[in-house]
Design an enzyme around this catalytic site. Sequence first.
Site, PDB file in Angstrom:
ATOM      1  N   ASP A 100       0.855  -1.184   0.000  1.00  0.00           N
ATOM      2  CA  ASP A 100       0.000   0.000   0.000  1.00  0.00           C
ATOM      3  C   ASP A 100       0.892   1.235   0.000  1.00  0.00           C
ATOM      4  OD1 ASP A 100      -1.924   2.036   0.596  1.00  0.00           O
ATOM      5  OD2 ASP A 100      -3.179   0.562   1.595  1.00  0.00           O
TER       6      ASP A 100
ATOM      7  N   ARG B 102      -0.696   4.472  -0.162  1.00  0.00           N
ATOM      8  CA  ARG B 102      -1.612   5.615  -0.016  1.00  0.00           C
ATOM      9  C   ARG B 102      -1.155   6.586   1.068  1.00  0.00           C
ATOM     10  NH1 ARG B 102      -7.199   2.426   0.424  1.00  0.00           N
ATOM     11  NH2 ARG B 102      -5.779   0.914   1.370  1.00  0.00           N
TER      12      ARG B 102
END
Length: 520
Positions: A428, A430
């Site tokens: 991830d 983000r």
Amino acid sequence: MTTGMEEIRDALKVISQSQTQLLTAIDSVSRRVSDLETHRASDTNGHHGHHGHHGHGHGHGQANGTSTPLGAGYTKTPPLLPVDAGTQSPVPPASPESKSGAFTSRIILTTYPKQIGINPLPMDWGAEDPLKRGPVTVSRAPSTIRRRNAIGAHGGSYSIYYALAVASKELDADHKPDFTNTEPAVNIGPFPQWADKKKIVAMDPWGHLVPSLYKQVMEKENVDLRPTIAITRAHMKLPELEESVRSGRLVPDGKVCLNEFGELAVTKFAVEPVWYLPGVAERFGIDEGTLRRSLFEHTGGMYPELITRGDIKVFMPPIGGLTVYCFGDPAKMSDPSSKLALRIHDECNGSDVFGSDICTCRPYLIYGIEEAVKEAQNGGSGVVIYFRKEGRALGEVTKYLVYNARKRGEDRASEYFKRTEDVAGVKDMRFQALMPDILHWLGITKIDRMLSMSNMKHDAIVGQGIPIHERVELPESWIPADSRVEIDAKITAGYFTTGHRMTAEELKAVQGRIWEDIDH
């Protein structure tokens, strides 16, 4: 002694003004020479000319012994027959009918803090008074380039299309927007959080008021300033919301839910990223120098001033921004006596737009909108914030490569994150550390119902001092069968649930469709 120092300061001021006037005159002459060269090149079809050389040095560069304005930041007149760097062979001239950019013959490669003529507009990030804080100034227009106090360009990822429009002569590089009637559709703030450089580091809190707040600065200093936030009102129609009305989950009230078709009234806030680099570095627990070097090196050296202009602390990165969708009275978002339902949603084009059932993204988005509307109808506020972070900010190409690896294998929940890490090296990207800034900007001080199961989003918000009173997971009936792999893997990895959290063995039994099932 005081009189002597004042005389010295006055003398230095006069010298500085003279140098600025000289540089302006040189620019004017350079543009005229460039125009003449362009015409000459057109007349002779590019067969005559001379080669130029790059200047070197920090603010006092020389090119063949001749000083150039802004030293290393400029090159001399480029060759009319440019040389290919790899083969050292002349590049054929463009055909007469091709478009050539409306550029001067001098290219500013970078600038330096104490360079002659460099005079950034003041920028005091976190100042309560927007005039004392100063406008974010990033344009490279001739009238503005020496006054820049920010690195990058307006438009986020769309800045590249701006460059293409100028290069192809679809857009006049000197165009300045007419901001008549573009002011925000609703008023918001200011809030105390706007003046806290610990709470807002990833957007300009005054970005929606640039044309009015800094009108005199634009006129007096002749600089090009532009908004980084826009606020409008609209109606929203989604097919699932019509079904919500038919099933009785939503009831039209004529204010938020307007009719039996599930049409919604919404206030929308579009926000471009504006980073205060020291604050961004602090959020990630790294030093500013490391951040600057990584941003420079891992964008192909796209922004040299990240390295050469340590005095500039603001960066407008070429990434997607965010949109706030507010249901109900926007003033209630910051009202501590009103309940707030919030959905933070990261972009998933395949599901959000095209309805792919491999993940829960669109179902959770629709559920979030529905619950936000209900909260607004109950006298509170409902907010959905949509971030452009496709594929966990890994991008759609990486996401589809992972899909292929999953579907060519057994597509089990136990391998869900490993497949992503095998391809991307990380599960991830983000980085929710910057996400809470928009909540601070909206004046949100608590969240009554958080319509998200993400532990990363929860921790980032709470870590910024905004309490979450209730976490609301996506109901089982909203979860598509093929997305069980995703949601069960996330729950096991730490996502919020009031239900069962699977063991490693149970997770191995959760399997999605493989391609044979899809094909048949």
